[in-house]
Scaffold this motif. Structure first.
Motif, PDB file in Angstrom:
ATOM      1  N   ALA A 157      52.367  11.802  27.765  1.00  0.00           N
ATOM      2  CA  ALA A 157      51.554  13.010  27.609  1.00  0.00           C
ATOM      3  C   ALA A 157      50.088  12.657  27.371  1.00  0.00           C
ATOM      4  O   ALA A 157      49.183  13.344  27.863  1.00  0.00           O
ATOM      5  CB  ALA A 157      52.085  13.858  26.459  1.00  0.00           C
ATOM      6  N   THR A 158      49.849  11.585  26.619  1.00  0.00           N
ATOM      7  CA  THR A 158      48.468  11.149  26.373  1.00  0.00           C
ATOM      8  C   THR A 158      47.806  10.712  27.670  1.00  0.00           C
ATOM      9  O   THR A 158      46.634  11.032  27.922  1.00  0.00           O
ATOM     10  CB  THR A 158      48.457   9.985  25.363  1.00  0.00           C
ATOM     11  OG1 THR A 158      49.057  10.414  24.135  1.00  0.00           O
ATOM     12  CG2 THR A 158      47.026   9.533  25.087  1.00  0.00           C
ATOM     13  N   ALA A 159      48.550   9.987  28.505  1.00  0.00           N
ATOM     14  CA  ALA A 159      48.006   9.547  29.791  1.00  0.00           C
ATOM     15  C   ALA A 159      47.638  10.744  30.660  1.00  0.00           C
ATOM     16  O   ALA A 159      46.574  10.768  31.296  1.00  0.00           O
ATOM     17  CB  ALA A 159      49.021   8.660  30.517  1.00  0.00           C
ATOM     18  N   LEU A 215      41.260  15.294  31.221  1.00  0.00           N
ATOM     19  CA  LEU A 215      39.898  15.216  30.687  1.00  0.00           C
ATOM     20  C   LEU A 215      38.955  14.548  31.684  1.00  0.00           C
ATOM     21  O   LEU A 215      37.798  14.959  31.829  1.00  0.00           O
ATOM     22  CB  LEU A 215      39.907  14.437  29.367  1.00  0.00           C
ATOM     23  CG  LEU A 215      40.524  15.145  28.161  1.00  0.00           C
ATOM     24  CD1 LEU A 215      40.608  14.192  26.975  1.00  0.00           C
ATOM     25  CD2 LEU A 215      39.720  16.391  27.795  1.00  0.00           C
ATOM     26  N   SER A 216      39.454  13.523  32.371  1.00  0.00           N
ATOM     27  CA  SER A 216      38.635  12.828  33.353  1.00  0.00           C
ATOM     28  C   SER A 216      38.259  13.740  34.517  1.00  0.00           C
ATOM     29  O   SER A 216      37.105  13.778  34.955  1.00  0.00           O
ATOM     30  CB  SER A 216      39.377  11.590  33.878  1.00  0.00           C
ATOM     31  OG  SER A 216      38.613  10.901  34.839  1.00  0.00           O
ATOM     32  N   VAL A 217      39.252  14.491  34.999  1.00  0.00           N
ATOM     33  CA  VAL A 217      38.993  15.424  36.102  1.00  0.00           C
ATOM     34  C   VAL A 217      37.997  16.502  35.663  1.00  0.00           C
ATOM     35  O   VAL A 217      37.068  16.857  36.398  1.00  0.00           O
ATOM     36  CB  VAL A 217      40.311  16.064  36.585  1.00  0.00           C
ATOM     37  CG1 VAL A 217      40.027  17.178  37.590  1.00  0.00           C
ATOM     38  CG2 VAL A 217      41.225  15.009  37.210  1.00  0.00           C
ATOM     39  N   ALA A 218      38.185  17.024  34.441  1.00  0.00           N
ATOM     40  CA  ALA A 218      37.287  18.054  33.929  1.00  0.00           C
ATOM     41  C   ALA A 218      35.871  17.517  33.745  1.00  0.00           C
ATOM     42  O   ALA A 218      34.884  18.193  34.074  1.00  0.00           O
ATOM     43  CB  ALA A 218      37.822  18.594  32.607  1.00  0.00           C
ATOM     44  N   ALA A 219      35.769  16.299  33.239  1.00  0.00           N
ATOM     45  CA  ALA A 219      34.447  15.698  33.036  1.00  0.00           C
ATOM     46  C   ALA A 219      33.759  15.449  34.366  1.00  0.00           C
ATOM     47  O   ALA A 219      32.542  15.655  34.505  1.00  0.00           O
ATOM     48  CB  ALA A 219      34.587  14.389  32.266  1.00  0.00           C
ATOM     49  N   ARG A 220      34.520  15.036  35.366  1.00  0.00           N
ATOM     50  CA  ARG A 220      33.939  14.814  36.701  1.00  0.00           C
ATOM     51  C   ARG A 220      33.429  16.125  37.288  1.00  0.00           C
ATOM     52  O   ARG A 220      32.336  16.185  37.858  1.00  0.00           O
ATOM     53  CB  ARG A 220      34.998  14.206  37.626  1.00  0.00           C
ATOM     54  CG  ARG A 220      34.529  13.948  39.040  1.00  0.00           C
ATOM     55  CD  ARG A 220      33.476  12.872  39.084  1.00  0.00           C
ATOM     56  NE  ARG A 220      32.928  12.733  40.416  1.00  0.00           N
ATOM     57  CZ  ARG A 220      32.026  11.822  40.747  1.00  0.00           C
ATOM     58  NH1 ARG A 220      31.591  10.966  39.850  1.00  0.00           N
ATOM     59  NH2 ARG A 220      31.567  11.765  41.973  1.00  0.00           N
ATOM     60  N   ALA A 221      34.216  17.192  37.119  1.00  0.00           N
ATOM     61  CA  ALA A 221      33.797  18.499  37.632  1.00  0.00           C
ATOM     62  C   ALA A 221      32.552  19.002  36.905  1.00  0.00           C
ATOM     63  O   ALA A 221      31.640  19.559  37.526  1.00  0.00           O
ATOM     64  CB  ALA A 221      34.940  19.498  37.479  1.00  0.00           C
TER      65      ALA A 221
END
Length: 285
Positions: free
Chosen positions: A255-257, A263-269
């Motif tokens: 779940a952490t992964a 979070l990575s996808v959201a930060a990229r967007a």
């Protein structure tokens, strides 16, 4: 809570083994998962993970090591996929789907037929990372070395296969051998990850770090390193959360992964929306 109290669980030997074993799994899944995401082979990973069930069930009934039974079952499924592909009568995803259902059904039949089946289903599905032993760590280290060696040896062929199988064939880079090597790598990663996160969650650790890394990297080797690093971080944070929140360790790691991937996808967007970048990085060698 002080930092010392936060990381206190890692003073225990079994948690240290869980961290080392989980980190080795993360490294292997980071390398293999990068190719799985690039080639769009998530379904294969999922099918192989569940395809281990009949081998695990049969090995448990016979009193043999569950990991050995699961490994043999996954290998049989991989060979079956290859055999169906050589016949050419079924598409790749159809072949995987047929074998996936067959192996899963066979596993359920074995479990239901045996009145003495005592293996905890939770352990099969979600693994038991806190039960990793020194022997498991040694085997995982061997699996990582083998996986990285195969990935390095077939790197050019896998790149050509990802771009265009016809180009790979013209260049003499053996696309069929590269595809077989990739299936073998996925099989190795799934089997090696079984102890840590079980058959149900292995795909999360295989895919999520690679997806997270793919948001920021442009070169395949760099993406592998980033995916492995994110995977190791997921193991570390997941074990901490699991300890302090009293949750299942394997499921919490997976779940952490997935959360880090989100979070990575959201930060990229968010980065793209404010004009600091215009598009996701293109795939490069």
């Amino acid at each position: 809570m002080t930092f010392q109290a936060l990381v206190e669980p890692f003073s225990l030997a079994f948690v240290q083994r869980a961290l080392v074993g989980g980190a080795l799994v993360a490294v292997l899944c980071g390398v293999v998962g990068t190719w799985v995401v690039i080639r769009g082979m998530a379904f294969l990973g999922e099918a192989l993970a569940h395809g281990m069930l009949p081998g695990v069930a049969l090995a448990t009934v016979l009193g043999a090591p569950a990991l050995v039974g699961g490994a043999l079952s996954a290998v049989v499924m991989s060979l079956g996929i290859a055999a169906l592909q050589r016949r050419g009568s079924l598409s790749y995803d159809t072949s995987i789907g047929m074998l996936f259902v067959s192996m899963l059904a066979l596993g359920v039949i074995i479990i239901s037929h045996s009145g003495s089946f005592a293996t905890d289903a939770t352990s099969i599905l979600f693994g038991d990372i806190l039960a990793i032993t020194s022997v498991d760590i040694a085997l995982l280290a061997v699996a990582v070395v083998v996986g990285m060696t195969v990935a390095a040896g077939f790197h050019r062929s896998l790149v050509a296969l990802a771009l265009d199988p016809r180009i790979a064939s013209v260049l003499g880079l053996a696309p069929r051998a590269a595809q077989a090597a990739l299936v073998a790598l996925v099989t190795l990663a799934v089997v090696a990850s079984y102890q840590a996160v079980g058959s149900l969650l292995v795909v999360g650790l295989l895919l999520a770090p690679a997806v997270a890394a793919g948001q920021w990297t442009t070169r395949i080797p760099t993406r592998m390193v980033a995916a492995a690093s994110i995977g190791v971080l997921s193991v570390f944070v997941g074990l901490l959360i699991s300890w302090h929140a009293a949750t299942a360790a394997g499921a919490t790691v997976a779940a952490t992964a997935i959360a880090l991937s989100g979070l990575s996808v959201a930060a990229r967007a968010a980065t793209a929306s404010i004009g600091r970048t215009t598009s996701a990085p293109a795939l490069s060698v």
